[in-house]
Design a protein around this motif. Structure first.
Motif, PDB file in Angstrom:
ATOM      1  N   THR A 228      32.643 -23.765   1.876  1.00  0.00           N
ATOM      2  CA  THR A 228      31.774 -24.648   1.090  1.00  0.00           C
ATOM      3  C   THR A 228      31.208 -23.965  -0.157  1.00  0.00           C
ATOM      4  OG1 THR A 228      29.855 -24.026   2.432  1.00  0.00           O
ATOM      5  CG2 THR A 228      31.111 -25.968   3.141  1.00  0.00           C
ATOM      6  N   ASN A 229      31.696 -22.783  -0.495  1.00  0.00           N
ATOM      7  CA  ASN A 229      31.152 -22.033  -1.622  1.00  0.00           C
ATOM      8  C   ASN A 229      31.419 -22.729  -2.953  1.00  0.00           C
ATOM      9  OD1 ASN A 229      32.033 -20.190   0.650  1.00  0.00           O
ATOM     10  ND2 ASN A 229      30.732 -18.804  -0.515  1.00  0.00           N
ATOM     11  N   PRO A 230      30.484 -22.595  -3.901  1.00  0.00           N
ATOM     12  CA  PRO A 230      30.731 -23.102  -5.257  1.00  0.00           C
ATOM     13  C   PRO A 230      31.704 -22.195  -5.994  1.00  0.00           C
ATOM     14  CG  PRO A 230      28.661 -21.910  -5.201  1.00  0.00           C
ATOM     15  CD  PRO A 230      29.167 -21.952  -3.778  1.00  0.00           C
ATOM     16  N   LEU A 231      32.046 -22.567  -7.209  1.00  0.00           N
ATOM     17  CA  LEU A 231      33.005 -21.771  -7.972  1.00  0.00           C
ATOM     18  C   LEU A 231      32.395 -20.468  -8.484  1.00  0.00           C
ATOM     19  CD1 LEU A 231      35.859 -21.656  -9.279  1.00  0.00           C
ATOM     20  CD2 LEU A 231      34.823 -22.729 -11.304  1.00  0.00           C
ATOM     21  N   LEU A 232      31.156 -20.527  -8.958  1.00  0.00           N
ATOM     22  CA  LEU A 232      30.575 -19.424  -9.724  1.00  0.00           C
ATOM     23  C   LEU A 232      29.336 -18.835  -9.052  1.00  0.00           C
ATOM     24  CD1 LEU A 232      30.720 -21.208 -13.200  1.00  0.00           C
ATOM     25  CD2 LEU A 232      32.417 -19.613 -12.237  1.00  0.00           C
ATOM     26  N   GLY A 233      28.963 -17.643  -9.502  1.00  0.00           N
ATOM     27  CA  GLY A 233      27.700 -17.045  -9.094  1.00  0.00           C
ATOM     28  C   GLY A 233      27.778 -16.195  -7.840  1.00  0.00           C
ATOM     29  N   ALA A 234      26.606 -15.924  -7.279  1.00  0.00           N
ATOM     30  CA  ALA A 234      26.501 -15.003  -6.151  1.00  0.00           C
ATOM     31  C   ALA A 234      27.225 -15.495  -4.910  1.00  0.00           C
ATOM     32  CB  ALA A 234      25.019 -14.751  -5.831  1.00  0.00           C
ATOM     33  N   ARG A 235      27.381 -16.811  -4.760  1.00  0.00           N
ATOM     34  CA  ARG A 235      28.115 -17.376  -3.626  1.00  0.00           C
ATOM     35  C   ARG A 235      29.494 -17.878  -4.040  1.00  0.00           C
ATOM     36  NH1 ARG A 235      26.628 -21.874  -1.836  1.00  0.00           N
ATOM     37  NH2 ARG A 235      27.632 -21.586   0.183  1.00  0.00           N
ATOM     38  N   GLY A 236      29.906 -17.528  -5.243  1.00  0.00           N
ATOM     39  CA  GLY A 236      31.138 -18.071  -5.785  1.00  0.00           C
ATOM     40  C   GLY A 236      32.395 -17.349  -5.357  1.00  0.00           C
ATOM     41  N   ALA A 237      33.520 -17.816  -5.893  1.00  0.00           N
ATOM     42  CA  ALA A 237      34.833 -17.312  -5.492  1.00  0.00           C
ATOM     43  C   ALA A 237      34.995 -15.825  -5.753  1.00  0.00           C
ATOM     44  CB  ALA A 237      35.922 -18.101  -6.227  1.00  0.00           C
ATOM     45  N   ALA A 238      34.551 -15.358  -6.920  1.00  0.00           N
ATOM     46  CA  ALA A 238      34.737 -13.945  -7.256  1.00  0.00           C
ATOM     47  C   ALA A 238      33.845 -13.044  -6.419  1.00  0.00           C
ATOM     48  CB  ALA A 238      34.465 -13.730  -8.743  1.00  0.00           C
ATOM     49  N   ALA A 239      32.559 -13.396  -6.331  1.00  0.00           N
ATOM     50  CA  ALA A 239      31.605 -12.520  -5.647  1.00  0.00           C
ATOM     51  C   ALA A 239      31.853 -12.429  -4.154  1.00  0.00           C
ATOM     52  CB  ALA A 239      30.180 -13.018  -5.914  1.00  0.00           C
ATOM     53  N   VAL A 240      32.183 -13.559  -3.523  1.00  0.00           N
ATOM     54  CA  VAL A 240      32.301 -13.588  -2.065  1.00  0.00           C
ATOM     55  C   VAL A 240      33.696 -13.197  -1.596  1.00  0.00           C
ATOM     56  CG1 VAL A 240      32.136 -15.062  -0.016  1.00  0.00           C
ATOM     57  CG2 VAL A 240      30.461 -15.297  -1.860  1.00  0.00           C
ATOM     58  N   PHE A 241      34.716 -13.715  -2.276  1.00  0.00           N
ATOM     59  CA  PHE A 241      36.084 -13.525  -1.777  1.00  0.00           C
ATOM     60  C   PHE A 241      36.913 -12.538  -2.603  1.00  0.00           C
ATOM     61  CE2 PHE A 241      34.810 -17.952  -0.775  1.00  0.00           C
ATOM     62  CZ  PHE A 241      34.652 -17.781   0.591  1.00  0.00           C
ATOM     63  N   GLY A 242      36.446 -12.213  -3.812  1.00  0.00           N
ATOM     64  CA  GLY A 242      37.190 -11.287  -4.652  1.00  0.00           C
ATOM     65  C   GLY A 242      37.451  -9.942  -4.005  1.00  0.00           C
ATOM     66  N   PRO A 243      36.447  -9.332  -3.331  1.00  0.00           N
ATOM     67  CA  PRO A 243      36.693  -8.022  -2.710  1.00  0.00           C
ATOM     68  C   PRO A 243      37.805  -8.045  -1.671  1.00  0.00           C
ATOM     69  CG  PRO A 243      34.340  -8.404  -2.939  1.00  0.00           C
ATOM     70  CD  PRO A 243      35.012  -9.692  -3.307  1.00  0.00           C
ATOM     71  N   GLN A 244      37.996  -9.185  -1.001  1.00  0.00           N
ATOM     72  CA  GLN A 244      39.069  -9.292  -0.012  1.00  0.00           C
ATOM     73  C   GLN A 244      40.446  -9.242  -0.672  1.00  0.00           C
ATOM     74  OE1 GLN A 244      38.349 -13.022   1.940  1.00  0.00           O
ATOM     75  NE2 GLN A 244      36.263 -12.477   2.557  1.00  0.00           N
ATOM     76  N   LYS A 245      40.475  -9.471  -1.988  1.00  0.00           N
ATOM     77  CA  LYS A 245      41.737  -9.543  -2.716  1.00  0.00           C
ATOM     78  C   LYS A 245      41.914  -8.373  -3.671  1.00  0.00           C
ATOM     79  CE  LYS A 245      41.020 -14.453  -2.291  1.00  0.00           C
ATOM     80  NZ  LYS A 245      40.647 -15.705  -2.961  1.00  0.00           N
ATOM     81  N   GLY A 246      41.113  -7.330  -3.450  1.00  0.00           N
ATOM     82  CA  GLY A 246      41.282  -6.110  -4.226  1.00  0.00           C
ATOM     83  C   GLY A 246      40.326  -5.926  -5.375  1.00  0.00           C
ATOM     84  N   ALA A 247      39.392  -6.857  -5.574  1.00  0.00           N
ATOM     85  CA  ALA A 247      38.440  -6.713  -6.673  1.00  0.00           C
ATOM     86  C   ALA A 247      37.417  -5.629  -6.354  1.00  0.00           C
ATOM     87  CB  ALA A 247      37.740  -8.036  -6.936  1.00  0.00           C
ATOM     88  N   ARG A 248      37.218  -4.705  -7.297  1.00  0.00           N
ATOM     89  CA  ARG A 248      36.189  -3.689  -7.167  1.00  0.00           C
ATOM     90  C   ARG A 248      34.853  -4.272  -7.631  1.00  0.00           C
ATOM     91  NH1 ARG A 248      39.292   0.207 -11.106  1.00  0.00           N
ATOM     92  NH2 ARG A 248      39.215  -1.817 -12.152  1.00  0.00           N
ATOM     93  N   PRO A 249      33.739  -3.650  -7.244  1.00  0.00           N
ATOM     94  CA  PRO A 249      32.442  -4.188  -7.688  1.00  0.00           C
ATOM     95  C   PRO A 249      32.372  -4.417  -9.190  1.00  0.00           C
ATOM     96  CG  PRO A 249      32.109  -2.518  -6.008  1.00  0.00           C
ATOM     97  CD  PRO A 249      33.581  -2.510  -6.310  1.00  0.00           C
ATOM     98  N   ALA A 250      32.992  -3.519  -9.958  1.00  0.00           N
ATOM     99  CA  ALA A 250      32.956  -3.660 -11.417  1.00  0.00           C
ATOM    100  C   ALA A 250      33.806  -4.818 -11.921  1.00  0.00           C
ATOM    101  CB  ALA A 250      33.424  -2.357 -12.065  1.00  0.00           C
TER     102      ALA A 250
END
Length: 375
Positions: free
Chosen positions: A203-225
């Motif tokens: 149910t996450n929105p697209l953007l922000g602290a609960r968004g696709a990048a912040a929540v699921f990005g690390p699972q796909k190789g995204a570093r904090p930066a």
């Protein structure tokens, strides 16, 4: 008199799909109670194994092979499932999953995580193939994503155009969003006559602290930066596309939920929709015993997961239900189940259970058959 046993597990994520898990449980049950009528209704919530679950659960379903562009650009042999005509879909329903076309499982084991380069083009190509077949309705599973590109690859395969400031097509994946300057969705393929249903329990929105990048990005190789750059790219997309980035599920599958909303699709809770489509409620009501399960049953499993939904249907029909899980944690509430079986307990360790899940699911089926034979 022969009993009717309905076996309706989810996948045991990372080890065995729902269809294979159901078959293994059935083999063990039949070994102990060969006179029972065992019906397999493997479940899914939109992730890996959704196509397999429909193929196994729906009579006369047809698997439709298709070769698509995988998340790294190489060809991938995939398939979607054609469900037979119904009053709600007179020319049939096409079931397409992101997992077997653009999913993280296609990036190897362990996955070659590609935060900026993986894309959903293949998912869109499989959807286009189903549309070309003439289906009346689409059911799309979007779990197990490998990318964070807002579904732009999928939309491009369906006729959209995303360009940079010079008017050239952007690169595939999240990398292209950094240069995005224009979005033209006028060439998108029309929705099928009876619409597009998207299966997602996110149910996450697209953007922000609960968004696709912040929540699921690390699972796909995204570093904090990387998170800020990924989120900024998705924000560029949201500014150019007429869809609500705050809608529940817009952030699902790296923003593919947002892309599907832009196309006009409807996002719905996955497990409940699958249950309805395969006729689980009627099957449970006619059953003597129901068996469900998932890889890990823990304190969060009661919130919308497959075993909880199956258990609720069984309780409403006053049918006893059993739980099988790879592991059952100490904080899990199993009070609604008439019996339980843990593969970890049967195998002696979680490692042993995961190395040969089919063997231990078969044993779990036999254990439960014996337990219910004594009732």
């Amino acid at each position: 008199m022969a009993r009717t046993i309905v076996i309706a597990p989810d996948s045991f994520k990372g080890t065995i799909g729902a269809a294979a898990a159901a078959a293994a449980l059935a083999a063990g049950w039949r070994r102990e109670s060969p006179s029972d009528d065992v019906r397999l209704l493997p479940m899914a919530d939109g992730g890996e194994g959704t196509v397999d679950a429909f193929a196994a659960a729906v009579p006369d379903a047809r698997r439709m092979p298709v070769t698509v562009t995988g998340p790294e650009g190489a060809p991938v042999a995939a398939s979607w499932v054609l469900l037979p005509p119904s009053p709600d879909a007179p020319r049939g329903t096409g079931v397409v999953e992101l997992a077997n076309t653009s999913g993280i499982e296609l990036l190897g084991t362990p996955p070659r995580l590609r935060a900026f380069d993986a894309h959903t083009r293949g998912f869109g190509e499989a959807i286009a193939d189903a549309l070309a077949h003439g289906v009346s309705r689409l059911v799309l599973g979007i779990g197990s994503s490998s990318s964070t590109e807002g579904g732009t690859g999928m939309l491009t395969a369906l006729g959209a155009r995303f360009a940079d400031a010079a008017g050239s097509p952007i690169a595939d994946g999240a990398r292209g969003l950094g240069a995005l300057s224009a979005a033209d969705l006028s060439g998108l393929a029309p929705l099928p006559s009876h619409g597009v249903t998207v299966l997602s329990d996110v149910t996450n929105p697209l953007l922000g602290a609960r968004g696709a990048a912040a929540v699921f990005g690390p699972q796909k190789g995204a570093r904090p930066a990387d998170i800020g750059e990924l989120d900024a790219g998705l924000a560029r997309l949201a500014a150019l596309v007429d869809a609500d980035p705050d809608a529940a599920g817009a952030g699902a599958a790296g923003g593919t939920g947002f892309g599907l909303l832009a196309w006009g699709a409807q996002l719905v809770p996955g497990s409940a929709a699958v249950a309805e489509l395969v006729g689980l409620d009627a099957a449970v009501a006619a059953a003597s015993v129901v068996v469900t399960g998932e890889g890990s049953y823990d304190g969060q499993s009661a919130a919308g997961k497959v075993p909880a939904h199956v258990g609720a249907l069984a309780a409403a029909a006053s049918v006893p239900v059993a739980l099988v899980a790879g592991r059952i944690t100490t904080d899990a509430d199993t009070s609604g189940f008439a019996a339980t079986a843990s593969l970890t307990a049967l195998a002696g360790s979680s490692e042993a259970a995961m190395q040969d899940p089919a063997r231990w699911l078969t044993e779990a089926g036999a254990v439960l058959a014996r337990a219910f034979a004594l009732r």
